[in-house]
Design a protein around this motif. Structure first.
Motif, PDB file in Angstrom:
ATOM      1  N   ILE A 169      -6.088  -0.901  -2.206  1.00 54.57           N
ATOM      2  CA  ILE A 169      -6.413  -2.087  -1.395  1.00 54.57           C
ATOM      3  C   ILE A 169      -5.194  -2.753  -1.041  1.00 54.57           C
ATOM      4  O   ILE A 169      -4.101  -2.949  -1.877  1.00 54.57           O
ATOM      5  CB  ILE A 169      -7.080  -3.165  -2.319  1.00 54.57           C
ATOM      6  CG1 ILE A 169      -7.898  -2.560  -3.522  1.00 54.57           C
ATOM      7  CG2 ILE A 169      -8.070  -4.006  -1.612  1.00 54.57           C
ATOM      8  CD1 ILE A 169      -8.397  -3.691  -4.537  1.00 54.57           C
ATOM      9  N   ALA A 170      -5.002  -2.962   0.358  1.00 51.47           N
ATOM     10  CA  ALA A 170      -3.905  -3.467   0.805  1.00 51.47           C
ATOM     11  C   ALA A 170      -4.047  -4.993   1.175  1.00 51.47           C
ATOM     12  O   ALA A 170      -5.012  -5.257   1.695  1.00 51.47           O
ATOM     13  CB  ALA A 170      -3.240  -2.767   2.034  1.00 51.47           C
ATOM     14  N   GLN A 171      -3.317  -6.097   0.559  1.00 53.34           N
ATOM     15  CA  GLN A 171      -3.651  -7.343   0.608  1.00 53.34           C
ATOM     16  C   GLN A 171      -3.102  -7.760   2.076  1.00 53.34           C
ATOM     17  O   GLN A 171      -1.656  -7.696   2.041  1.00 53.34           O
ATOM     18  CB  GLN A 171      -3.380  -8.142  -0.660  1.00 53.34           C
ATOM     19  CG  GLN A 171      -4.188  -8.636  -1.259  1.00 53.34           C
ATOM     20  CD  GLN A 171      -3.785  -9.701  -2.428  1.00 53.34           C
ATOM     21  OE1 GLN A 171      -2.637  -9.578  -2.832  1.00 53.34           O
ATOM     22  NE2 GLN A 171      -4.864 -10.065  -3.130  1.00 53.34           N
ATOM     23  N   LYS A 172      -3.931  -8.499   2.681  1.00 54.44           N
ATOM     24  CA  LYS A 172      -3.104  -9.255   3.986  1.00 54.44           C
ATOM     25  C   LYS A 172      -2.137  -9.956   3.634  1.00 54.44           C
ATOM     26  O   LYS A 172      -2.118 -10.811   2.840  1.00 54.44           O
ATOM     27  CB  LYS A 172      -4.215  -9.772   4.813  1.00 54.44           C
ATOM     28  CG  LYS A 172      -5.090  -8.719   5.607  1.00 54.44           C
ATOM     29  CD  LYS A 172      -6.041  -9.652   6.689  1.00 54.44           C
ATOM     30  CE  LYS A 172      -7.179  -8.721   6.993  1.00 54.44           C
ATOM     31  NZ  LYS A 172      -8.348  -9.822   7.239  1.00 54.44           N
ATOM     32  N   GLY A 173      -1.320 -10.039   4.664  1.00 58.99           N
ATOM     33  CA  GLY A 173      -0.027 -10.940   4.730  1.00 58.99           C
ATOM     34  C   GLY A 173       1.205 -10.544   3.915  1.00 58.99           C
ATOM     35  O   GLY A 173       2.052 -10.075   4.080  1.00 58.99           O
ATOM     36  N   SER A 174       0.858 -10.578   2.436  1.00 56.11           N
ATOM     37  CA  SER A 174       1.783 -10.364   1.464  1.00 56.11           C
ATOM     38  C   SER A 174       2.360  -8.833   1.404  1.00 56.11           C
ATOM     39  O   SER A 174       3.315  -8.637   0.611  1.00 56.11           O
ATOM     40  CB  SER A 174       1.082 -10.862  -0.291  1.00 56.11           C
ATOM     41  OG  SER A 174       0.207  -9.499  -0.327  1.00 56.11           O
TER      42      SER A 174
END
Ligand SMILES: Nc1ncnc2c1ncn2[C@@H]1O[C@H](COP(=O)(O)OP(=O)(O)OP(=O)(O)O)[C@@H](O)[C@H]1O
Ligand SMILES: [Mg+2]
Length: 353
Positions: free
Chosen positions: A98-103
């Motif tokens: 899961i790639a977290q948006k932004g960070s």
């Protein structure tokens, strides 16, 4: 984030979320329930350390550690191990990034499915299928052997008895013509012995496997058997209701039907004191139904079928086994004073074994 967490929380399968260094960020309730652990013992710890290092499995390390650099996922990866609180289990693992948006933080969502029960059921099913096939092969071989013995009996002993009887008859006629006195008497005494043996050979042959079953099929065999049966037991009438065509039967089913009919009718003759038997063979919807019902005295099923029963023969059990081996279901209904019904049914189209 709340939304995602709510989803994770409601999933029934144990789930854990790991950071890129394989530390547990969070786990769902199902995980804690299944592995009998708590957030305090879990969150922030390295996955391999959880539950006394029970997840420290070399293969798991390998696949997990390849995930991020190679951008792969884990699909149905099975591990087996002993979970202290719940015993030996087989787990199926699935994992995704899961790639977290932004960070730009990378995380891994790991789902753990306990497939122990399913695998056990699959194994049981496989074993029962194997033994079913084995049984049906043994039965087929037995039928083949009976057919062979029946033919031998007919072609060998049967023929020679018939020719001996014919010769004795001719000699007898000649002796009578010649006006002999004691000779004919002596010979005449042999005739009934020969006749008895001819009949005995025929009876044994019929009990083995009638050639009509293989030559003409089950429907003519049923009519023939019922006729023969009524000749022998003249106070029992059989009413047949046949509403099905010969092409519906494969060879195992023909044999099964024949053996069930043989046993059921022999039981009727031996025990029922019935004077009427209803024999039904029909196709209703996608099932073939076979019912043999008598109007006799019935029996106490609980008593007869109990383990310690002395009346327990092989007949009822072997009927059930034959029907079940051919993929059918079997039931006996009997009431004292009301008669007995034997019911067997099979689903069609059925794959021949
Ligand atoms: N149609 C029937 N009417 C009345 N009683 C029956 C009938 N069929 C079976 N029974 C009872 O059930 C018992 C068990 O039958 P089963 O066919 O299993 O054994 P058996 O006929 O005694 O022996 P085997 O079939 O092994 O030669 C019989 O002894 C009899 O008491
Ligand atoms: Mg019997």
């Amino acid at each position: 984030r709340n939304y995602a967490e709510a989803i994770v929380e409601t999933v029934r399968e144990p789930l854990i979320v790991l950071d890129k260094d394989f530390h547990v960020k969070s786990a769902n309730r199902s995980f804690y329930d299944t592995f009998q652990t708590s957030p305090a013992e879990t969150e922030g710890r390295l996955i391999y350390e959880l539950g006394n290092n029970q997840w420290d499995i070399p293969e798991l390390r390998k696949v997990l550690e390849e995930m991020l650099p190679q951008n792969t996922s884990i699909q149905d990866f099975e591990i087996e191990h002993d979970v202290p609180a719940i015993g030996h289990r087989t787990m199926r693992l699935n994992a995704r990034h899961i790639a977290q948006k932004g960070s730009g933080t990378q995380m891994i969502l790991l789902a753990i499915e306990d497939v122990t029960e399913r695998k056990r059921m699959e194994e049981i099913l496989r074993e029962s299928e194997v033994s079913r096939r084995l049984c049906s092969r043994v039965l087929a071989a037995q039928e083949e052997e009976r057919k062979r013995v029946a033919q031998e009996l007919h072609d060998g002993i049967g023929q020679s008895l018939a020719s001996a009887k014919f010769r004795v008859n001719s000699i007898l006629e000649q002796l009578v013509k010649d006006g002999g006195e004691t000779g004919p008497q002596l010979l005449e005494a042999i005739l009934p012995i020969l006749q008895e043996n001819i009949e005995e050979a025929r009876r044994v042959q019929l009990g083995l496997r009638p050639s009509i079953l293989d030559d003409l099929g089950i429907l003519p065999t049923i009519s023939w058997f019922c006729r023969e049966f009524q000749k022998t037991y003249s106070d029992i009438r059989i009413q047949t209701h046949i509403e099905i065509e010969e092409k519906e039967f494969h060879s195992l089913l023909k044999t099964t039907l024949y053996r069930v009919m043989q046993e059921a009718l022999n039981n009727v003759a031996k025990y029922s004191r019935a004077d009427l038997v209803d024999l039904t063979l029909r196709k209703t919807g996608d099932r073939i139904e076979f019912i043999i019902q008598d109007n006799g005295q019935g029996f106490d099923m609980e008593k007869v079928l109990s383990v310690e029963s002395t009346k327990r023969g092989f007949g009822l059990t072997s009927m059930r086994e034959r029907v079940e081996i051919s993929n059918g279901s079997f039931a006996i209904e009997s009431l004292k004073g009301k008669g007995t019904a034997i019911r067997a049914s099979w689903k069609v189209p059925d794959t021949p074994l």
